[in-house]
Structure formats: C-alpha cells, structure tokens
Design an enzyme around this catalytic site. Structure first.
Site, PDB file in Angstrom:
ATOM      1  N   TYR A   8       7.670 -17.220  14.321  1.00 34.41           N
ATOM      2  CA  TYR A   8       6.732 -16.460  15.154  1.00 34.41           C
ATOM      3  C   TYR A   8       7.010 -14.955  15.053  1.00 34.41           C
ATOM      4  CZ  TYR A   8       5.113 -20.714  17.743  1.00 34.41           C
ATOM      5  OH  TYR A   8       4.586 -21.912  18.115  1.00 34.41           O
TER       6      TYR A   8
ATOM      7  N   GLU B 183      -3.239 -17.915  22.178  1.00 31.16           N
ATOM      8  CA  GLU B 183      -4.062 -19.095  21.819  1.00 31.16           C
ATOM      9  C   GLU B 183      -5.442 -18.664  21.306  1.00 31.16           C
ATOM     10  OE1 GLU B 183      -2.238 -21.458  21.444  1.00 31.16           O
ATOM     11  OE2 GLU B 183      -0.613 -20.939  22.813  1.00 31.16           O
TER      12      GLU B 183
HETATM   13  N1  BES Z   1       0.421 -24.104  18.243  1.00 25.64           N
HETATM   14  C1  BES Z   1       1.442 -23.756  19.148  1.00 25.64           C
HETATM   15  C2  BES Z   1       2.089 -24.925  19.823  1.00 25.64           C
HETATM   16  C3  BES Z   1       2.781 -25.898  18.887  1.00 25.64           C
HETATM   17  C4  BES Z   1       3.569 -25.460  17.839  1.00 25.64           C
HETATM   18  C5  BES Z   1       2.642 -27.252  19.106  1.00 25.64           C
HETATM   19  C6  BES Z   1       4.182 -26.386  17.009  1.00 25.64           C
HETATM   20  C7  BES Z   1       3.262 -28.166  18.277  1.00 25.64           C
HETATM   21  C8  BES Z   1       4.035 -27.736  17.214  1.00 25.64           C
HETATM   22  C9  BES Z   1       0.953 -22.790  20.226  1.00 25.64           C
HETATM   23  O1  BES Z   1      -0.051 -21.925  19.800  1.00 25.64           O
HETATM   24  C10 BES Z   1       2.100 -21.926  20.604  1.00 25.64           C
HETATM   25  O2  BES Z   1       2.606 -21.247  19.755  1.00 25.64           O
HETATM   26  N2  BES Z   1       2.500 -21.957  21.863  1.00 25.64           N
HETATM   27  C11 BES Z   1       3.556 -21.116  22.368  1.00 25.64           C
HETATM   28  C12 BES Z   1       2.939 -19.882  22.920  1.00 25.64           C
HETATM   29  C13 BES Z   1       3.822 -18.685  23.034  1.00 25.64           C
HETATM   30  C14 BES Z   1       4.531 -18.315  21.773  1.00 25.64           C
HETATM   31  C15 BES Z   1       3.012 -17.497  23.522  1.00 25.64           C
HETATM   32  C16 BES Z   1       4.288 -21.903  23.436  1.00 25.64           C
HETATM   33  O3  BES Z   1       3.798 -22.963  23.826  1.00 25.64           O
HETATM   34  O4  BES Z   1       5.348 -21.496  23.857  1.00 25.64           O
HETATM   35 ZN    ZN Z   2       0.736 -20.513  18.453  1.00 23.15          ZN
END
Ligand code: BES
Ligand code: ZN
Length: 618
Positions: free
Chosen positions: A397, A311
């Site tokens: 990702y 984050e």
């Molecule tokens: N920005 C994302 C969360 C998100 C993505 C919300 C798409 C809505 C739509 C956040 O930074 C994220 O990627 N969270 C991951 C973290 C993990 C990959 C370390 C999560 O929540 O799992």
């Molecule tokens: Zn993210």
C-alpha cells in the site's frame, strides 16, 4: 511449486498461443481461462439463516477460446454440488458428469465438468457450507437492534469460490445478475444495481451490466435502511446506525466529483455504501456500486473519511484497471493509496493531505522492522507460482504509493496527472500485470523524460526490499510542532495538562500515539487516559493506537474497554496486532487467550484465520 502449477506453467511455454497472449495462468485458480472464459453469471439463491446456507444455482455463460477443449474447470470451496446441466446452441439442456478434486487448503477444490461439446451455458446446482470462508452469518445479538440476523460476504482475494462456483481469478471478467430469496423483513443488497425502492416480493433482483472479476462479487442481507446522500450516492445501514452514517458520509458526492476531476468520469453509475456490523473483517471493501464499510469508521466527526476516499479510488485503480493475478496486488492497492491522498488533498487541502501522507510513510518504515526482506518488495521477479512468494500485503500500500509519488514529484503534475489518467483510460475494464505498467511508464513518461527515473531505480522500487534511499520523506510543518511537544512530554518536561491538544485533528492524535508507543510508561498512559478519555474515544483509529501503546507500557486499567473492543470489532488491522501485542507480554498472554476464546465465534472466518495464525506463531 506444486505439480499442477508446474504442468500449467510448462504448457504455457510450449503452446505458442500462450506466450503470444503474454500471460501465465493464475496459480491461485484452477480455471483454464486460456481455453474458456465466463462472460456472464446468473445466480438464483435462497438464503437460509437457520442452516446458514445459500442454496440454488449458478449459471455461467461461456466463451470458448480453444475449440478442442472438452472440460470446464471451476474453483469451489466447501460447495455441495448436486447436479450440473448444460445448454447447447439449440437451447437443449442435458445433465453433465463432474468430479471434485481433493481439497487444497489454500485453493479449495477444483471442479471438473466433462463435456461432449462446447456448451453456451452451464448451470451448477449447489449449496454453500455454514463455514463458507467468504460468508459471515451473524446472530441477531451481533447486530445493533439485536432482533434480526445478518449475513455478508467478503470475496477478495480468493473466497468467492466458497459461495459461487466460478473462474475465481482477477484475470477473468464477467457481467452478472441475481435473484435472491431472503426471509421477510430483511433487505438484500449486492455489488450491482440496487433499487432503493425494491420490496423483495418474489425475491430480490440485481443486475451488474459491467464486467467485473469474481473477487468483486458481493452480497449483504440484513435489517437495512437506506438514505440518499445525493443524486449518485446513498447509504445502507442498520436502522439504528443510518442517521450517524448519513452524517459521517455527507461529503461523498463532493468526493466523487473530486476523483472525477483527477482521473475522469466515474463509470459505475451509483456509488452507494453499506455499513456492516463491527465484525466486518476490513475497514472497507471496494465492491463496485456498493462499497462495504466497517462501522468503526463512523467517528462522529467525519475524521476517518479517508477510508471512503480509498474505496472510492478503487473505482479507477482496481475495479476499472485490475491486477491480473494477486502477485500484482500493488497495482490495486499501491495505486489506490496514491489516489486516496490526491483526493484528500483536493477535498481538504495540502496540509491535511501532507499530514496523512507523512503518517502513512512513517508507518511503512516502522512496519519494515517486522517484515522479512524477501516480502518487502512490491513483487517478486520470475514466474507467478503461488502466494508463498507474494509481497507482504501491508507494505505494498504505502510503498506502491511512494513509487507513484516519486514519479509525480520528479515529472511534475502537469505531466504525471495525464499520464496516470491515461493508464486508467487505456486499460479500462482490463486485467493488467506489472510488466504492462512498466511498458506504459517507459513509453509514456520515461522515454521523453529519462531523468525522472533510471531503470536501476525503477527496479529497486519494484523488486528490492525496503524503501529506496533516494525516496523523499514528507515533512509536514504542522506535525513538526507536534514532535517537539511529544519529546518534551515523554521526557517529563511538559506536563500532560499542558499538551495543547485542543486543536489536534485525529491524524495528530494518531501520530502522537504512534510515536509514544513502546516509549511511554504505564503512569504516563494513565495520565493521558484520565485527561483525555482515550480508552473511551469514539475514534477507533485512536482507540486502537492507545490500546497498543497501553499494552506495550503494561498499563492494564484498559482491560475492560479493550475486551469490549475485541469482543465486538473484527477488523483484522486492529485485532491482529492487539492480540499479538498481548501475547508477547507474559502478564497478558493468558488474559488475551481467554478473551479470544470468547470472541472467536463472533469473528468472520477471515479474522479467525489470521488471529489463529498469530496466536500460534513462535
Ligand atoms: N481491497 C481492500 C481490502 C482487501 C485487501 C480485502 C486484500 C481482501 C484482501 C480494501 O480496499 C482495503 O484496502 N481496505 C483497507 C483500507 C485502508 C487501507 C484505508 C482496510 O480495510 O484496512
Ligand atoms: Zn484497498
């Protein structure tokens, strides 16, 4: 393509200014930001926990681009709009007529405001729906103290429109301020300047002086304590969780410094974190100045802080340099996933970073088996017509990160690190497309060092399914030792008691449990559970993988802790695969449906939506 996006695309081809600006409008927004842009938003809202509503007004300051435009089109979802007023250049206010289009299931309702001239400001008086897709209103029982209610938002990707009428596209950035009224004894925090000493008398006041896209608008209201972690960081959490949170996040200041050493100054002032109740639908959300976090990352031993690194990394990749539309989501998340590993390496050393990266790459390969080839590319070629063509969110990702890692390995860090830092610096506070990145890559790296990557290979990374055969797979020596033990254990040649788990880090448990999934028997999982108490571990990443392997092995003694987990945790990345695993086993299907029936109302609307979808899939 639906009719309206077709017309908008056609308009873009015809109008010269549109091609000169080199963008097509975001298909997930009704905003005509080729005509007018929001430069500032002010919200004045009152939170009512009995009615589950926010009521008040949003005031948009406008910058007119097309001098002939006479409508303002905004995105809304389930908003009850009572009145709209506009202020002209002389400061005079007048009431404006407006219409709301029929609801589109994905995009919500376009709000058309008819204008006689081009006002500097419009003020929209409205009320949110109790079912607002971004907001979760928790009863006291869903919190730790059980005494006070809680509310939080999750605006990404296109749910800000369910709590504020805005141009809800990452292509438009604006500053914002807010005054929020909340019941006595509750604290309000936002993705803005949060005053840790504020008392809330006369409402809670916020100011966000940096322009952000709408998906980073965020609010949380609850019984919250605050602890300082250092000069630039702190944590907000429910009083009963504040101590554990402060312990878990102790490395935050060091982490900010590590990220700065790699990619330049942190530009957002403070980096605070808000720990939410367990129904928070994500692991984390990079709301600027105030990262939102799941409490399930508090393992007690700081073993899941890679989530904070992730984050925090968004402070560069995403918040500073933002995907111009959701088609280019990999520019946010793929870059962030790469940066996360770099932060981990500089904080905890190459061995830890390598183990994490290997597991990330292995999980990416495994996930390909369940993603349609058309969804495995980082993005589709051709016009941005809507989410039906978007990549599978999960794959961008690791795959985006893998592309950057490949460039880094071939160019060397001496070249690649300044290259990436330059990308952030030169596009700071802008919204960008993949073509812009490719241009930047060609001009600043490939032109001088063509051997780093051919056009054909770059094309393959961006637009082809799977992971290119040329990709290097990380092999951690430490994890290789684990492979030997796991294979022997699965074969029954190494007894459970002889597994040398004492020195295992969380990531080693994670890898072990990934690798025995669908291979270990119920009896083996039972032995593992009895020896190491995995069903009761405080580490949610380990628990999730242990439950998954148990479901697949038919080991059902875990039902009590599993149902407790599903009843409280709403993190989609855990609950969706667990329900999916359960419903695929005939002996578990009815049980899972029963758990979901009870748990559903406790989940955030986003989690409800994804579990609903899973449960009805063929
Ligand atoms: N920005 C994302 C969360 C998100 C993505 C919300 C798409 C809505 C739509 C956040 O930074 C994220 O990627 N969270 C991951 C973290 C993990 C990959 C370390 C999560 O929540 O799992
Ligand atoms: Zn993210």
């Amino acid at each position: 393509m639906n009719k309206s996006s077709f017309l908008r695309a056609a308009t873009c081809v015809v109008l010269s200014h549109c091609s000169a600006m080199a963008f097509a409008l975001d298909p997930l927004s009704y905003a005509r930001y080729d005509q007018v842009k929001t430069s500032d938003l002010h919200m004045d809202l009152k939170a009512d926990f009995t009615k589950k509503t926010l009521t008040g007004y949003a005031e948009l300051s406008l910058e007119w681009i097309d001098k002939s435009a006479r409508t303002l089109d905004l995105d809304t979802r389930e908003l009850a709009i009572s009145k709209i007023r506009a202020q002209d250049a002389n400061g005079a206010w007048s009431t404006l007529p407006f219409t709301l289009d029929k609801e589109d299931a994905e995009k919500g309702q376009a709000l058309h405001i008819a204008l006689a001239s081009q006002p500097h400001k419009v003020r929209i008086y409205y009320r949110t729906a109790p079912s607002a897709s971004a907001l979760q209103w928790l009863t006291p029982l869903q919190t730790m103290s059980g005494k006070r209610p809680f509310m939080f938002s999750q605006s990404e990707s296109i749910d800000a429109r369910s709590w504020v009428p805005v141009q809800d596209t990452p292509a438009v950035r604006f500053t914002y301020s807010a005054r929020i009224d909340a019941p006595q004894g509750l604290r309000v925090v936002m993705s803005a300047e949060n005053d840790p000493k504020a008392t809330g008398k006369g409402g809670w006041h916020f100011k966000m002086p940096q322009a952000i896209p709408s998906y980073l608008l965020a609010i949380g209201i609850g019984e919250l304590d605050v602890r300082s972690l250092g000069p630039r960081s702190g944590v907000y959490a429910e009083p009963k969780r504040i101590k554990a949170a402060a312990y878990e996040f102790a490395d935050t200041e060091k982490m900010i410094a590590a990220a700065e050493a790699l990619y330049g100054p942190y530009r957002w002032g403070r980096y605070d974190m808000l720990v939410l109740p367990p129904s928070f639908p994500f692991g984390g959300m990079e709301n600027p100045r105030l990262t939102f976090l799941t409490p399930t990352m508090i393992a007690g031993d700081r073993s899941l802080v890679d989530l904070i690194a992730h984050e925090l990394a968004h402070s560069w990749s995403g918040n500073l340099v933002t995907n111009a539309s959701w088609k280019h989501f990999w520019l946010n998340e793929g870059f962030t996933t790469y940066v996360t590993t770099r932060i981990l390496e500089s904080m905890y050393g190459p061995e830890v970073a390598e183990m994490n990266l290997q597991v990330e790459q292995e999980e990416a390969i495994t996930s390909l088996a369940t993603i349609a080839p058309a969804k495995q590319a980082l993005l589709t070629r051709g016009p941005d017509t809507g989410s039906a063509d978007y990549a599978d969110e999960g794959i961008v990702y690791p795959k985006g990160a893998w592309l950057l890692r490949t460039l880094e390995q071939r160019a060397g860090r001496a070249l690649f690190d300044p290259f990436l830092r330059g990308w952030f610096d030169q596009h700071a506070m802008q919204s960008v497309t993949t073509d812009q990145f490719v241009d930047y890559l060609r001009k600043n790296l490939l032109a001088q060092h063509p051997a780093v990557m051919t056009d054909a290979e770059l094309d393959e990374w961006l637009y082809a399914p799977g992971i290119p055969a040329s990709a290097q797979h990380v092999k951690s020596a430490r994890l290789a030792a684990l492979d030997v033990a796991r294979a022997a254990w699965l074969d029954g040649k190494l007894p459970t008691a002889k597994l040398d788990t004492k020195a295992w880090q969380a990531i080693e448990w994670i890898k072990f449990l990934n690798d025995i999934d669908t291979k270990a028997s119920a009896a083996q999982l039972k032995e593992l559970d009895q020896a190491y108490g995995l069903a009761k571990t405080g580490n949610s990443e380990i628990a999730f993988r242990f439950y998954r392997a148990s479901i697949n092995a038919g080991y059902r003694d875990i039902r009590a802790p599993l149902s407790a987990f599903l009843m409280s945790v709403g993190r989609q990345r855990f609950v969706v695969p667990l329900y999916d695993g359960l419903r695929k086993h005939p002996e578990d299907k009815a049980w899972a449906e029963g758990v979901y029936k009870k748990a559903r109302e406790r989940y955030h609307p986003a989690t409800q939506k994804s579990v609903d979808k899973k449960m009805t899939e063929k």
